[in-house]
Design a protein around this motif. Structure first.
Motif, PDB file in Angstrom:
ATOM      1  N   GLU B  61       1.018  -1.241   0.044  1.00  0.00           N
ATOM      2  CA  GLU B  61      -0.105  -0.112   0.082  1.00  0.00           C
ATOM      3  C   GLU B  61       0.625   1.374   0.059  1.00  0.00           C
ATOM      4  O   GLU B  61       2.221   1.190   0.635  1.00  0.00           O
ATOM      5  N   VAL B  62       0.470   2.426  -0.555  1.00  0.00           N
ATOM      6  CA  VAL B  62       1.194   3.558  -0.846  1.00  0.00           C
ATOM      7  C   VAL B  62       1.175   4.146   0.716  1.00  0.00           C
ATOM      8  O   VAL B  62       0.326   4.025   1.399  1.00  0.00           O
ATOM      9  N   ALA B  63       2.022   4.905   0.874  1.00  0.00           N
ATOM     10  CA  ALA B  63       2.159   5.779   2.146  1.00  0.00           C
ATOM     11  C   ALA B  63       1.206   6.951   2.414  1.00  0.00           C
ATOM     12  O   ALA B  63       0.743   7.390   1.127  1.00  0.00           O
ATOM     13  N   SER B  64       0.922   7.160   3.524  1.00  0.00           N
ATOM     14  CA  SER B  64      -0.183   8.581   3.513  1.00  0.00           C
ATOM     15  C   SER B  64       0.729   9.652   3.189  1.00  0.00           C
ATOM     16  O   SER B  64       1.813   9.843   2.963  1.00  0.00           O
ATOM     17  N   SER B  65      -0.159  10.529   2.320  1.00  0.00           N
ATOM     18  CA  SER B  65       0.552  11.590   1.928  1.00  0.00           C
ATOM     19  C   SER B  65      -0.873  12.720   1.484  1.00  0.00           C
ATOM     20  O   SER B  65      -1.818  12.161   0.893  1.00  0.00           O
ATOM     21  N   GLY B  66      -0.906  13.749   1.962  1.00  0.00           N
ATOM     22  CA  GLY B  66      -1.897  14.680   1.608  1.00  0.00           C
ATOM     23  C   GLY B  66      -3.122  14.144   2.399  1.00  0.00           C
ATOM     24  O   GLY B  66      -3.054  13.846   3.518  1.00  0.00           O
ATOM     25  N   THR B  67      -4.307  14.253   1.616  1.00  0.00           N
ATOM     26  CA  THR B  67      -5.608  13.505   2.305  1.00  0.00           C
ATOM     27  C   THR B  67      -5.478  12.165   2.182  1.00  0.00           C
ATOM     28  O   THR B  67      -6.452  11.652   2.574  1.00  0.00           O
ATOM     29  N   TYR B  68      -4.679  11.387   1.583  1.00  0.00           N
ATOM     30  CA  TYR B  68      -4.609   9.902   1.515  1.00  0.00           C
ATOM     31  C   TYR B  68      -3.893   9.478   2.746  1.00  0.00           C
ATOM     32  O   TYR B  68      -3.046   9.834   3.204  1.00  0.00           O
ATOM     33  N   THR B  69      -4.771   8.736   3.604  1.00  0.00           N
ATOM     34  CA  THR B  69      -4.303   8.118   4.726  1.00  0.00           C
ATOM     35  C   THR B  69      -4.378   6.562   4.683  1.00  0.00           C
ATOM     36  O   THR B  69      -5.310   6.152   3.752  1.00  0.00           O
ATOM     37  N   THR B  70      -3.437   5.657   5.152  1.00  0.00           N
ATOM     38  CA  THR B  70      -3.201   4.415   4.903  1.00  0.00           C
ATOM     39  C   THR B  70      -4.410   3.673   5.307  1.00  0.00           C
ATOM     40  O   THR B  70      -5.168   3.987   6.306  1.00  0.00           O
ATOM     41  N   GLY B  71      -4.796   2.779   4.555  1.00  0.00           N
ATOM     42  CA  GLY B  71      -6.214   2.101   4.472  1.00  0.00           C
ATOM     43  C   GLY B  71      -7.048   2.735   3.701  1.00  0.00           C
ATOM     44  O   GLY B  71      -8.114   2.111   3.382  1.00  0.00           O
ATOM     45  N   GLY B  72      -6.742   3.588   2.892  1.00  0.00           N
ATOM     46  CA  GLY B  72      -7.628   4.424   1.806  1.00  0.00           C
ATOM     47  C   GLY B  72      -8.551   5.208   2.218  1.00  0.00           C
ATOM     48  O   GLY B  72      -8.752   5.314   3.189  1.00  0.00           O
ATOM     49  N   GLY B  73      -9.456   5.602   1.283  1.00  0.00           N
ATOM     50  CA  GLY B  73     -10.578   6.702   1.296  1.00  0.00           C
ATOM     51  C   GLY B  73     -11.788   5.963   1.263  1.00  0.00           C
ATOM     52  O   GLY B  73     -11.879   4.750   0.630  1.00  0.00           O
ATOM     53  N   SER B  74     -12.745   6.430   2.011  1.00  0.00           N
ATOM     54  CA  SER B  74     -14.146   5.903   2.021  1.00  0.00           C
ATOM     55  C   SER B  74     -14.853   6.251   0.725  1.00  0.00           C
ATOM     56  O   SER B  74     -14.963   7.520   0.240  1.00  0.00           O
ATOM     57  N   LEU B  75     -15.590   5.214   0.238  1.00  0.00           N
ATOM     58  CA  LEU B  75     -16.126   5.401  -1.079  1.00  0.00           C
ATOM     59  C   LEU B  75     -17.800   5.798  -0.781  1.00  0.00           C
ATOM     60  O   LEU B  75     -18.308   5.161   0.108  1.00  0.00           O
TER      61      LEU B  75
END
Lengths: 96, 151
Positions: B61-75
């Motif tokens: 998984e990519v690292a947290s950056s900006g508004t992306y946090t590990t675990g991903g974004g809610s759809l």
């Protein structure tokens, strides 16, 4: 034997990225157009031509209003900043 | 291939078991996590995702950056519907802003159901944002193109 055949499928997504800031007006227009109209390659030539012309017309309208929306939003933000005494910041936003 | 586009096999079984609910009101929480190949994930990990994926994993998984946090974004769910003999569902497009991300694919999973995997998305090439926006646009929601379809 009684059976029902079915398929569960997943479709591809479109990924759009930008550097040093948000998506451009062109990119946003492209994203919107993908949702608004899709012209099938298999469409009869006459219908395809009409659909393409309509697509182009819609695309121009969308591009114009997306650009206008961005400009107006910046104007509102700059106004609020200036009103709060942040004149330099306001000028910075206005010049984007 | 380390990331192969697929509807997860376990998801097909779980559909029949009533594990997943895609309804807009009262449905589960579905998330989308981004993954990298070539040791591009956090801690230099590489993702291996495909039809055999059963659950959300942190490897690759990519690292947290900006508004992306590990675990991903809610759809944001869109109510399932039908057209002709096909049933389908959709999600609203998802964007991560001020993010520096390079991702080759994604996993949609149900965080309300023990992070069970739904589908693997292969971007087919690395997609990169540098201090910018990373947007995932879902296809038109119809019987031929919707992201998840049962024909």
């Amino acid at each position: 034997m009684i059976s029902v055949e079915t398929g569960v499928t997943v479709q591809s997504v479109n990924v759009m990225t930008s550097d040093e800031g948000g998506l451009s007006t062109e990119q946003l227009t492209e994203l919107a157009m993908d949702k608004v109209i899709n012209v099938a390659d298999s469409a009869p030539p006459a219908i395809k031509d009409q659909a393409e012309a309509f697509r182009s017309s819609i695309e121009n309208v969308l591009r114009y209003y997306i650009e206008l929306a961005r400009r107006e939003e910046r104007a509102t933000i700059a106004h609020r900043m200036a009103k709060a005494g942040q004149k330099e910041m306001a000028d910075l936003v206005r010049r984007i | 291939m380390a990331i192969a586009q697929a509807m997860c096999t376990s998801f097909k079984k779980e559909l029949l078991e009533g594990v997943h609910n895609f309804k807009n009101s009262g449905g589960g929480t579905f998330k989308l996590a981004l993954y990298a190949e070539g040791s591009g994930g956090k801690s230099s990990t590489t993702a291996t995702l495909g039809a055999t994926s059963t659950v959300f994993v942190t490897t690759g998984e990519v690292a947290s950056s900006g508004t992306y946090t590990t675990g991903g974004g809610s759809l944001t769910r869109v109510d399932p519907t039908t057209s002709g003999t096909t049933g389908f569902t959709d999600f609203a497009d998802l964007s991560f802003t001020t993010a520096t991300i390079t991702a080759m694919g994604a996993l949609i999973y149900n965080s309300s159901a023990s992070n069970k995997a739904v589908a693997v998305l292969d971007f087919t090439s690395n997609k990169t944002s540098t201090s910018g926006t990373f947007t995932i646009q879902f296809p038109t929601a119809n019987a031929s193109n919707a992201i998840i379809r049962i024909a």
